[in-house]
Design a protein around this motif. Sequence first.
Motif, PDB file in Angstrom:
ATOM      1  N   UNK A 152      34.600 -23.599  19.728  1.00  0.00           N
ATOM      2  CA  UNK A 152      34.461 -25.026  20.064  1.00  0.00           C
ATOM      3  C   UNK A 152      34.225 -25.935  18.868  1.00  0.00           C
ATOM      4  N   UNK A 153      33.891 -25.349  17.704  1.00  0.00           N
ATOM      5  CA  UNK A 153      33.566 -26.166  16.541  1.00  0.00           C
ATOM      6  C   UNK A 153      32.112 -26.595  16.500  1.00  0.00           C
ATOM      7  N   UNK A 154      31.291 -26.113  17.456  1.00  0.00           N
ATOM      8  CA  UNK A 154      29.873 -26.480  17.528  1.00  0.00           C
ATOM      9  C   UNK A 154      29.008 -25.279  17.174  1.00  0.00           C
ATOM     10  N   UNK A 155      28.191 -25.414  16.144  1.00  0.00           N
ATOM     11  CA  UNK A 155      27.315 -24.331  15.709  1.00  0.00           C
ATOM     12  C   UNK A 155      26.006 -24.389  16.499  1.00  0.00           C
ATOM     13  N   UNK A 156      26.101 -24.029  17.769  1.00  0.00           N
ATOM     14  CA  UNK A 156      24.953 -24.060  18.672  1.00  0.00           C
ATOM     15  C   UNK A 156      25.214 -23.097  19.812  1.00  0.00           C
ATOM     16  N   UNK A 157      24.171 -22.799  20.603  1.00  0.00           N
ATOM     17  CA  UNK A 157      24.361 -21.931  21.753  1.00  0.00           C
ATOM     18  C   UNK A 157      25.303 -22.600  22.753  1.00  0.00           C
ATOM     19  N   UNK A 158      26.231 -21.854  23.311  1.00  0.00           N
ATOM     20  CA  UNK A 158      27.167 -22.451  24.272  1.00  0.00           C
ATOM     21  C   UNK A 158      26.479 -22.776  25.590  1.00  0.00           C
ATOM     22  N   UNK A 159      27.011 -23.718  26.306  1.00  0.00           N
ATOM     23  CA  UNK A 159      26.452 -24.075  27.615  1.00  0.00           C
ATOM     24  C   UNK A 159      26.818 -23.043  28.674  1.00  0.00           C
ATOM     25  N   UNK A 160      27.929 -22.327  28.468  1.00  0.00           N
ATOM     26  CA  UNK A 160      28.365 -21.293  29.400  1.00  0.00           C
ATOM     27  C   UNK A 160      28.731 -20.035  28.629  1.00  0.00           C
ATOM     28  N   UNK A 161      28.261 -18.900  29.109  1.00  0.00           N
ATOM     29  CA  UNK A 161      28.527 -17.636  28.414  1.00  0.00           C
ATOM     30  C   UNK A 161      30.014 -17.330  28.329  1.00  0.00           C
ATOM     31  N   UNK A 162      30.740 -17.607  29.380  1.00  0.00           N
ATOM     32  CA  UNK A 162      32.149 -17.225  29.427  1.00  0.00           C
ATOM     33  C   UNK A 162      33.008 -18.005  28.428  1.00  0.00           C
ATOM     34  N   UNK A 163      32.467 -19.093  27.896  1.00  0.00           N
ATOM     35  CA  UNK A 163      33.240 -19.894  26.940  1.00  0.00           C
ATOM     36  C   UNK A 163      33.440 -19.157  25.618  1.00  0.00           C
ATOM     37  N   UNK A 164      32.659 -18.093  25.390  1.00  0.00           N
ATOM     38  CA  UNK A 164      32.839 -17.299  24.165  1.00  0.00           C
ATOM     39  C   UNK A 164      33.176 -15.848  24.514  1.00  0.00           C
ATOM     40  N   UNK A 165      34.017 -15.686  25.521  1.00  0.00           N
ATOM     41  CA  UNK A 165      34.451 -14.329  25.875  1.00  0.00           C
ATOM     42  C   UNK A 165      35.375 -13.787  24.780  1.00  0.00           C
ATOM     43  N   UNK A 166      35.651 -12.499  24.832  1.00  0.00           N
ATOM     44  CA  UNK A 166      36.401 -11.847  23.754  1.00  0.00           C
ATOM     45  C   UNK A 166      37.812 -12.404  23.583  1.00  0.00           C
ATOM     46  N   UNK A 167      38.469 -12.750  24.682  1.00  0.00           N
ATOM     47  CA  UNK A 167      39.810 -13.331  24.575  1.00  0.00           C
ATOM     48  C   UNK A 167      39.768 -14.690  23.891  1.00  0.00           C
TER      49      UNK A 167
END
Length: 204
Positions: A152-167
Amino acid sequence: MDLVGLLKENEIKHPKLEKKLENYKSDDFSEIYLFFDYDIKKIDEYNKDNLETQNEKIKEMLEFFNNETANGKLYINYPMVESIRYFRKGLPDEDYYTYTTNLFVGRKFKEDTNNFSHYKNLDFITSKDENQQSNWRHIINLNIKKANYICSGLNELPSEKNSINQQAIFENQLSKYVYSKNEISILNSFPLFLYEYFPIDYFN
């Protein structure tokens, strides 16, 4: 696909491998996780596989190994498992999200990690920083934030876990680093694996 059966066959074919699965069957395992390194081979006149072909194979593997209770779930280290200690400063290394390496670094990454890392072995993982904060928690936090930065370009914890899935991580590595810069953004998948099993507040 009987992944356990396939691994057992591999053990039988290679005498040097310890036959750890010899007395097990597929039903003995409720979940299967696979941890691979993103070890792209340099393209030259002796290598018929081009970069796109190698990445297409990885994409297919991520799509297939996407469920730990079925085919198994694949996690990828960028570029390899040694990324777990690639911190140039003592933890928390707030510059970690910026660290990249050459796309074709190969095994040289192990040497680079020894040269550049603030930590020369893995003992630091179970230690604490000067404020008595767990280094392992720092490692998890930094890798989660970096995965979100890659996506996302944001160096912070994501609001949703699935937004940083492996794909998602893989696709953004390709578009933002691999094809545009011939680089890989250094990232370790073990913290991301743990992240999926704990509430997000645990890592604050």
